[in-house]
Design a protein around this motif. Structure first.
Motif, PDB file in Angstrom:
ATOM      1  N   ALA A  18      61.571 106.524 101.554  1.00 31.59           N
ATOM      2  CA  ALA A  18      60.614 107.078 100.598  1.00 31.59           C
ATOM      3  C   ALA A  18      59.242 107.248 101.248  1.00 31.59           C
ATOM      4  O   ALA A  18      58.559 108.263 101.042  1.00 31.59           O
ATOM      5  CB  ALA A  18      60.515 106.179  99.373  1.00 31.59           C
ATOM      6  N   LEU A  19      58.841 106.281 102.055  1.00 27.87           N
ATOM      7  CA  LEU A  19      57.560 106.378 102.748  1.00 27.87           C
ATOM      8  C   LEU A  19      57.574 107.525 103.744  1.00 27.87           C
ATOM      9  O   LEU A  19      56.602 108.278 103.857  1.00 27.87           O
ATOM     10  CB  LEU A  19      57.243 105.060 103.457  1.00 27.87           C
ATOM     11  CG  LEU A  19      55.941 105.013 104.231  1.00 27.87           C
ATOM     12  CD1 LEU A  19      54.752 105.204 103.298  1.00 27.87           C
ATOM     13  CD2 LEU A  19      55.821 103.708 104.983  1.00 27.87           C
ATOM     14  N   ASP A  20      58.674 107.690 104.471  1.00 28.87           N
ATOM     15  CA  ASP A  20      58.785 108.797 105.424  1.00 28.87           C
ATOM     16  C   ASP A  20      58.698 110.141 104.721  1.00 28.87           C
ATOM     17  O   ASP A  20      58.057 111.075 105.216  1.00 28.87           O
ATOM     18  CB  ASP A  20      60.089 108.695 106.214  1.00 28.87           C
ATOM     19  CG  ASP A  20      60.071 107.559 107.219  1.00 28.87           C
ATOM     20  OD1 ASP A  20      58.958 107.087 107.546  1.00 28.87           O
ATOM     21  OD2 ASP A  20      61.154 107.136 107.654  1.00 28.87           O
ATOM     22  N   LYS A  21      59.341 110.257 103.559  1.00 31.49           N
ATOM     23  CA  LYS A  21      59.268 111.512 102.802  1.00 31.49           C
ATOM     24  C   LYS A  21      57.846 111.777 102.319  1.00 31.49           C
ATOM     25  O   LYS A  21      57.367 112.915 102.360  1.00 31.49           O
ATOM     26  CB  LYS A  21      60.220 111.458 101.604  1.00 31.49           C
ATOM     27  CG  LYS A  21      61.667 111.592 101.985  1.00 31.49           C
ATOM     28  CD  LYS A  21      62.563 111.499 100.757  1.00 31.49           C
ATOM     29  CE  LYS A  21      64.028 111.512 101.163  1.00 31.49           C
ATOM     30  NZ  LYS A  21      64.914 111.351 100.001  1.00 31.49           N
ATOM     31  N   THR A  22      57.168 110.736 101.863  1.00 29.92           N
ATOM     32  CA  THR A  22      55.788 110.898 101.395  1.00 29.92           C
ATOM     33  C   THR A  22      54.877 111.334 102.536  1.00 29.92           C
ATOM     34  O   THR A  22      54.046 112.227 102.374  1.00 29.92           O
ATOM     35  CB  THR A  22      55.271 109.583 100.791  1.00 29.92           C
ATOM     36  OG1 THR A  22      56.146 109.184  99.747  1.00 29.92           O
ATOM     37  CG2 THR A  22      53.867 109.746 100.244  1.00 29.92           C
ATOM     38  N   LEU A  23      55.038 110.716 103.694  1.00 29.16           N
ATOM     39  CA  LEU A  23      54.214 111.084 104.845  1.00 29.16           C
ATOM     40  C   LEU A  23      54.536 112.477 105.343  1.00 29.16           C
ATOM     41  O   LEU A  23      53.659 113.185 105.829  1.00 29.16           O
ATOM     42  CB  LEU A  23      54.387 110.061 105.971  1.00 29.16           C
ATOM     43  CG  LEU A  23      53.785 108.688 105.703  1.00 29.16           C
ATOM     44  CD1 LEU A  23      54.106 107.747 106.855  1.00 29.16           C
ATOM     45  CD2 LEU A  23      52.290 108.777 105.501  1.00 29.16           C
ATOM     46  N   ALA A  24      55.793 112.877 105.235  1.00 34.52           N
ATOM     47  CA  ALA A  24      56.158 114.223 105.656  1.00 34.52           C
ATOM     48  C   ALA A  24      55.534 115.268 104.732  1.00 34.52           C
ATOM     49  O   ALA A  24      55.147 116.353 105.185  1.00 34.52           O
ATOM     50  CB  ALA A  24      57.676 114.368 105.665  1.00 34.52           C
ATOM     51  N   LYS A  25      55.419 114.943 103.447  1.00 35.11           N
ATOM     52  CA  LYS A  25      54.816 115.877 102.490  1.00 35.11           C
ATOM     53  C   LYS A  25      53.289 115.876 102.571  1.00 35.11           C
ATOM     54  O   LYS A  25      52.653 116.847 102.161  1.00 35.11           O
ATOM     55  CB  LYS A  25      55.225 115.495 101.063  1.00 35.11           C
ATOM     56  CG  LYS A  25      56.667 115.734 100.758  1.00 35.11           C
ATOM     57  CD  LYS A  25      56.975 115.295  99.339  1.00 35.11           C
ATOM     58  CE  LYS A  25      58.452 115.395  99.038  1.00 35.11           C
ATOM     59  NZ  LYS A  25      58.763 114.889  97.684  1.00 35.11           N
TER      60      LYS A  25
END
Length: 109
Positions: A38-45
């Motif tokens: 979830a953190l990786d997805k947030t940082l990617a966005k």
């Protein structure tokens, strides 16, 4: 209770504790992996262009202030123009004093 019952109880307790600990660690690993994903997805966005512009503006302002300080320091250390009336007055006054003190020292010799 006989000794064999106690050994079976110990083995049964060991198996249940090992199973519970294994189940807990598996769930914890899945939760941590889900949180990391979830953190990786947030940082990617996340859009970091605002951060980059902020850093560029701050560095630019810092550079401008430093250059202004350097220029003002160099300008203040520059010698006065020789046609300046105040400069000529000081030069003439000091020259006259130096000549007068030189004449006095020659007179005493």
């Amino acid at each position: 209770m006989s000794a064999s019952d106690w050994s079976n109880l110990t083995l049964h307790l060991e198996k249940s504790m090992t199973g519970a600990l294994g189940h807990f660690l598996d769930n914890w690993r899945r939760n941590m992996t889900a949180a990391a994903n979830a953190l990786d997805k947030t940082l990617a966005k996340e859009n970091f262009s605002g951060v980059l512009w902020y850093l560029a503006v701050m560095v630019g302002m810092f550079a401008f202030i430093i250059v202004a300080m350097l220029v003002s320091t160099v300008k203040s250390k520059r010698r006065e123009h020789s046609n300046d009336p105040y400069h000529q007055y000081i030069e003439e006054n000091w020259t006259a004093q130096a000549q007068q003190s030189g004449a006095m020292s020659n007179f005493g010799a």
